[in-house]
Design a protein around this motif. Structure first.
Motif, PDB file in Angstrom:
ATOM      1  N   LEU A 226      -4.246 -19.849 -39.926  1.00  0.00           N
ATOM      2  CA  LEU A 226      -4.614 -18.993 -41.061  1.00  0.00           C
ATOM      3  C   LEU A 226      -5.051 -17.605 -40.583  1.00  0.00           C
ATOM      4  CD1 LEU A 226      -6.698 -21.606 -43.134  1.00  0.00           C
ATOM      5  CD2 LEU A 226      -4.226 -21.163 -43.213  1.00  0.00           C
ATOM      6  N   THR A 227      -5.965 -17.586 -39.615  1.00  0.00           N
ATOM      7  CA  THR A 227      -6.432 -16.282 -39.123  1.00  0.00           C
ATOM      8  C   THR A 227      -5.302 -15.563 -38.372  1.00  0.00           C
ATOM      9  OG1 THR A 227      -7.367 -17.287 -37.127  1.00  0.00           O
ATOM     10  CG2 THR A 227      -8.856 -16.983 -38.983  1.00  0.00           C
ATOM     11  N   ALA A 228      -4.426 -16.341 -37.735  1.00  0.00           N
ATOM     12  CA  ALA A 228      -3.302 -15.711 -37.016  1.00  0.00           C
ATOM     13  C   ALA A 228      -2.381 -14.992 -38.001  1.00  0.00           C
ATOM     14  CB  ALA A 228      -2.527 -16.747 -36.209  1.00  0.00           C
ATOM     15  N   ILE A 229      -2.133 -15.601 -39.166  1.00  0.00           N
ATOM     16  CA  ILE A 229      -1.243 -14.969 -40.143  1.00  0.00           C
ATOM     17  C   ILE A 229      -1.857 -13.655 -40.637  1.00  0.00           C
ATOM     18  CG2 ILE A 229      -0.347 -15.195 -42.515  1.00  0.00           C
ATOM     19  CD1 ILE A 229       0.275 -18.145 -41.797  1.00  0.00           C
ATOM     20  N   ALA A 230      -3.164 -13.675 -40.917  1.00  0.00           N
ATOM     21  CA  ALA A 230      -3.812 -12.438 -41.349  1.00  0.00           C
ATOM     22  C   ALA A 230      -3.773 -11.394 -40.225  1.00  0.00           C
ATOM     23  CB  ALA A 230      -5.251 -12.724 -41.763  1.00  0.00           C
ATOM     24  N   ASN A 231      -4.059 -11.845 -39.027  1.00  0.00           N
ATOM     25  CA  ASN A 231      -4.066 -10.975 -37.853  1.00  0.00           C
ATOM     26  C   ASN A 231      -2.710 -10.287 -37.667  1.00  0.00           C
ATOM     27  OD1 ASN A 231      -4.723  -9.903 -35.329  1.00  0.00           O
ATOM     28  ND2 ASN A 231      -4.584 -11.861 -34.239  1.00  0.00           N
ATOM     29  N   PHE A 232      -1.639 -11.081 -37.660  1.00  0.00           N
ATOM     30  CA  PHE A 232      -0.333 -10.479 -37.366  1.00  0.00           C
ATOM     31  C   PHE A 232       0.216  -9.704 -38.564  1.00  0.00           C
ATOM     32  CE2 PHE A 232      -0.614 -13.708 -33.980  1.00  0.00           C
ATOM     33  CZ  PHE A 232      -0.557 -12.830 -32.913  1.00  0.00           C
ATOM     34  N   THR A 233      -0.184 -10.074 -39.777  1.00  0.00           N
ATOM     35  CA  THR A 233       0.194  -9.240 -40.923  1.00  0.00           C
ATOM     36  C   THR A 233      -0.397  -7.846 -40.732  1.00  0.00           C
ATOM     37  OG1 THR A 233       0.260 -11.145 -42.402  1.00  0.00           O
ATOM     38  CG2 THR A 233       0.050  -8.995 -43.441  1.00  0.00           C
ATOM     39  N   GLY A 234      -1.676  -7.813 -40.359  1.00  0.00           N
ATOM     40  CA  GLY A 234      -2.329  -6.528 -40.120  1.00  0.00           C
ATOM     41  C   GLY A 234      -1.635  -5.740 -39.017  1.00  0.00           C
ATOM     42  N   GLN A 235      -1.234  -6.442 -37.953  1.00  0.00           N
ATOM     43  CA  GLN A 235      -0.564  -5.750 -36.842  1.00  0.00           C
ATOM     44  C   GLN A 235       0.809  -5.215 -37.255  1.00  0.00           C
ATOM     45  OE1 GLN A 235      -0.659  -7.426 -32.954  1.00  0.00           O
ATOM     46  NE2 GLN A 235      -2.580  -8.507 -33.276  1.00  0.00           N
ATOM     47  N   VAL A 236       1.538  -5.982 -38.091  1.00  0.00           N
ATOM     48  CA  VAL A 236       2.845  -5.485 -38.549  1.00  0.00           C
ATOM     49  C   VAL A 236       2.626  -4.264 -39.452  1.00  0.00           C
ATOM     50  CG1 VAL A 236       4.995  -6.031 -39.756  1.00  0.00           C
ATOM     51  CG2 VAL A 236       3.897  -7.781 -38.359  1.00  0.00           C
TER      52      VAL A 236
ATOM     53  N   ASN B 135     -11.864  -4.022 -32.450  1.00  0.00           N
ATOM     54  CA  ASN B 135     -10.623  -3.259 -32.542  1.00  0.00           C
ATOM     55  C   ASN B 135      -9.656  -3.869 -33.541  1.00  0.00           C
ATOM     56  OD1 ASN B 135     -11.295  -1.245 -30.804  1.00  0.00           O
ATOM     57  ND2 ASN B 135     -10.607  -2.385 -28.997  1.00  0.00           N
ATOM     58  N   ASP B 136      -9.650  -5.205 -33.609  1.00  0.00           N
ATOM     59  CA  ASP B 136      -8.769  -5.857 -34.571  1.00  0.00           C
ATOM     60  C   ASP B 136      -9.103  -5.413 -35.987  1.00  0.00           C
ATOM     61  OD1 ASP B 136      -7.426  -7.204 -32.705  1.00  0.00           O
ATOM     62  OD2 ASP B 136      -8.077  -9.217 -33.286  1.00  0.00           O
ATOM     63  N   LEU B 137     -10.387  -5.296 -36.238  1.00  0.00           N
ATOM     64  CA  LEU B 137     -10.834  -4.886 -37.561  1.00  0.00           C
ATOM     65  C   LEU B 137     -10.432  -3.447 -37.831  1.00  0.00           C
ATOM     66  CD1 LEU B 137     -12.381  -7.334 -38.546  1.00  0.00           C
ATOM     67  CD2 LEU B 137     -14.432  -5.972 -38.598  1.00  0.00           C
TER      68      LEU B 137
ATOM     69  N   ALA C  21      -3.469 -22.704 -30.234  1.00  0.00           N
ATOM     70  CA  ALA C  21      -4.343 -22.951 -31.394  1.00  0.00           C
ATOM     71  C   ALA C  21      -3.883 -22.196 -32.635  1.00  0.00           C
ATOM     72  CB  ALA C  21      -5.782 -22.560 -31.054  1.00  0.00           C
ATOM     73  N   MET C  22      -3.030 -21.199 -32.464  1.00  0.00           N
ATOM     74  CA  MET C  22      -2.577 -20.420 -33.637  1.00  0.00           C
ATOM     75  C   MET C  22      -1.538 -21.172 -34.472  1.00  0.00           C
ATOM     76  SD  MET C  22      -2.085 -16.585 -32.174  1.00  0.00           S
ATOM     77  CE  MET C  22      -3.377 -15.752 -31.253  1.00  0.00           C
ATOM     78  N   HIS C  23      -1.050 -22.295 -33.964  1.00  0.00           N
ATOM     79  CA  HIS C  23       0.024 -23.004 -34.679  1.00  0.00           C
ATOM     80  C   HIS C  23      -0.503 -23.960 -35.745  1.00  0.00           C
ATOM     81  CE1 HIS C  23       3.404 -21.928 -31.809  1.00  0.00           C
ATOM     82  NE2 HIS C  23       2.329 -21.545 -31.137  1.00  0.00           N
TER      83      HIS C  23
ATOM     84  N   GLU D 218     -12.054 -22.631 -35.593  1.00  0.00           N
ATOM     85  CA  GLU D 218     -12.429 -21.763 -36.694  1.00  0.00           C
ATOM     86  C   GLU D 218     -11.917 -20.333 -36.563  1.00  0.00           C
ATOM     87  OE1 GLU D 218     -16.368 -22.001 -38.697  1.00  0.00           O
ATOM     88  OE2 GLU D 218     -16.794 -20.403 -37.289  1.00  0.00           O
ATOM     89  N   ASP D 219     -12.012 -19.771 -35.358  1.00  0.00           N
ATOM     90  CA  ASP D 219     -11.700 -18.342 -35.220  1.00  0.00           C
ATOM     91  C   ASP D 219     -10.217 -18.087 -35.007  1.00  0.00           C
ATOM     92  OD1 ASP D 219     -14.330 -17.693 -35.579  1.00  0.00           O
ATOM     93  OD2 ASP D 219     -14.794 -17.828 -33.443  1.00  0.00           O
ATOM     94  N   VAL D 220      -9.607 -18.923 -34.180  1.00  0.00           N
ATOM     95  CA  VAL D 220      -8.177 -18.756 -33.926  1.00  0.00           C
ATOM     96  C   VAL D 220      -7.457 -19.978 -34.451  1.00  0.00           C
ATOM     97  CG1 VAL D 220      -6.383 -18.461 -32.190  1.00  0.00           C
ATOM     98  CG2 VAL D 220      -8.580 -17.290 -31.913  1.00  0.00           C
ATOM     99  N   ASN D 221      -6.702 -19.797 -35.516  1.00  0.00           N
ATOM    100  CA  ASN D 221      -5.925 -20.883 -36.100  1.00  0.00           C
ATOM    101  C   ASN D 221      -4.765 -20.265 -36.865  1.00  0.00           C
ATOM    102  OD1 ASN D 221      -6.727 -20.273 -38.868  1.00  0.00           O
ATOM    103  ND2 ASN D 221      -8.732 -21.082 -38.321  1.00  0.00           N
TER     104      ASN D 221
END
Ligand SMILES: *[C@@H]1O[C@H](CO)[C@@H](O)[C@H](O)[C@H]1NC(C)=O
Ligand SMILES: *[C@@H]1O[C@H](CO)[C@@H](O)[C@H](O)[C@H]1NC(C)=O
Length: 377
Positions: A103-113, A280-282, A73-75, A98-101
């Motif tokens: 757009l949210t994946a890009i924000a998520n992994f930017t934060g992780q990097v 934790n993600d937050l 779903a992240m693709h 809505e939650d995993v897509n």
């Protein structure tokens, strides 16, 4: 010649689910050119040794682990009631995922990097920034065009695969110039001897330095108040400062549902202890947890970036006369009104360039604390 076999295979896999490997590798290669020296140095240490600090070899990895890591779903992202070319909607009526897509994946992994989480988030980020710049990944009609049959160069192809690899392969095949090195070490040192190297040189030399030279800054810009991702759990979000005052009234579970771009914005604005039940993600995105070297503002606004890309579904990707009704004759896409227009507008080249410089901007901000892209060629 690591990349050649992948590209040679692309036409044999017409139902590929993502940009063919070549699309991802081109975006990654364009990003590579625009990394600051400090970012390249950091990548040498973070990426696996065989990548030698290059993004292209890891760019298609997320497709290979799609099943194992359940990141399907992240693709992509599918707006409800979106039906190009008759009707384009991008989140106004909500999302199917809505939650995993993407757009949210890009924000998520930017934060992780930014948070120093290493190799895997960089692989995912590289891939999903690529996916977001393939317009068919931004619509749910006929499974992003995977179920919409057309003719391309006389052969049966679904629309998704035409955009993933068909047009790209044709453009690369038909380009006859830029076969020799450019007088730019910055560009040449990012090339790995792939079959698409001339195409990358063409995009950089004529596009980045010419056609779009005044647009690049705009490609990287994000709204001051955060990314206005429409989200049904938090309806009618007006101005950021206004909903900041109301957010403390939200339950912990509603907060957990906030998508990452908004979470990141939130995390910057509210003292952590003010909100119980932070996920934790937050927490990972809170600036006090971000490495000292990367305290630049959160650099990603995927919704803002994707919205005009999604419009290409109505403007160019889906022919108006396509009905999808069974038995209707297949429409050929290799025509002057369709492919000729894409070529005249340099649409495909612009998507690849945008994806590349946005990825570079995210990695530069996250890994060297310097925003923007290195444009010295
Ligand atoms: C964020 O990344 C983690 C993996 O590191 C994943 O489990 C989670 O589902 C991701 N969230 C989103 C919104 O992509
Ligand atoms: C290279 O080829 C492309 C595509 O045919 C063309 O648009 C461009 O003008 C050519 N550039 C040069 C410098 O010959």
């Amino acid at each position: 010649m690591l990349l050649v076999p992948l590209l040679a295979l692309a036409p044999l896999v017409p139902t590929a689910l993502a940009w063919g490997a070549a699309g991802h590798e081109i975006v990654a290669t364009i990003a590579q050119v625009h990394l600051y020296p400090e970012t390249k140095e950091a990548l040498l240490h973070i990426l696996p040794p065989e990548a030698k600090g290059h993004l292209a070899p890891i760019a298609a990895w997320a497709d290979q682990v799609r099943m194992r890591w359940r990141n399907g779903a992240m693709h992509y992202v599918n707006g409800i009631n979106d039906h190009p070319a008759d009707h384009c909607e991008f989140g106004e009526d909500g999302w199917a995922n809505e939650d995993v897509n993407v757009l949210t994946a890009i924000a998520n992994f930017t934060g992780q990097v930014m948070n120093g989480k290493g190799d895997i988030p960089i692989r995912f980020l590289t891939h999903f920034v690529g996916d977001m710049h393939q317009p068919l990944h931004l619509t749910g009609r006929d499974k992003g065009g995977n179920g919409a049959m057309f003719l391309f160069e006389g052969r049966h192809r679904n629309l998704h695969s035409v955009w993933d690899s068909g047009i790209l392969t044709k453009n690369i095949r038909e380009l006859s110039n830029y076969t020799t090195p450019l007088p730019s070490k910055q560009i040449e040192s990012a090339l790995l001897g792939a079959i698409f190297d001339p195409y990358v040189r063409f995009i950089l030399w004529e596009g980045m330095r010419g056609w779009w030279s005044n647009s690049i800054e705009g490609w990287l810009a994000c709204p001051a108040g955060g990314d206005p991702y429409p989200h049904s759990s938090v309806s009618n979000i007006p101005a950021p400062d206004l909903w900041l005052n109301t957010v403390k009234g939200y339950t912990a579970s509603a907060l957990k549902l906030l998508p990452s771009p908004l979470s990141a914005f939130l995390a910057e604005m509210i003292p952590l202890q003010a909100v119980e039940g932070f996920s934790n993600d937050l927490l990972a995105l809170h600036p006090t947890n971000v490495k000292a070297s990367s305290r630049a503002p959160f650099p990603a606004c995927p919704y803002t970036w994707a919205k005009p890309l999604h419009k290409l579904n109505c403007e160019s990707a889906w022919p108006k006369e396509y009905t999808g009704s069974p038995g209707s004759p297949l429409i050929e896409l290799d025509t002057d009104v369709y492919l000729g227009k894409l070529a005249r507008d340099n649409t495909m080249e612009m998507l690849l360039a945008m994806g590349g410089v946005r990825l570079a901007h995210l990695l530069n901000t996250a890994l060297s604390g310097k925003e923007g892209v290195y444009l010295a060629y």
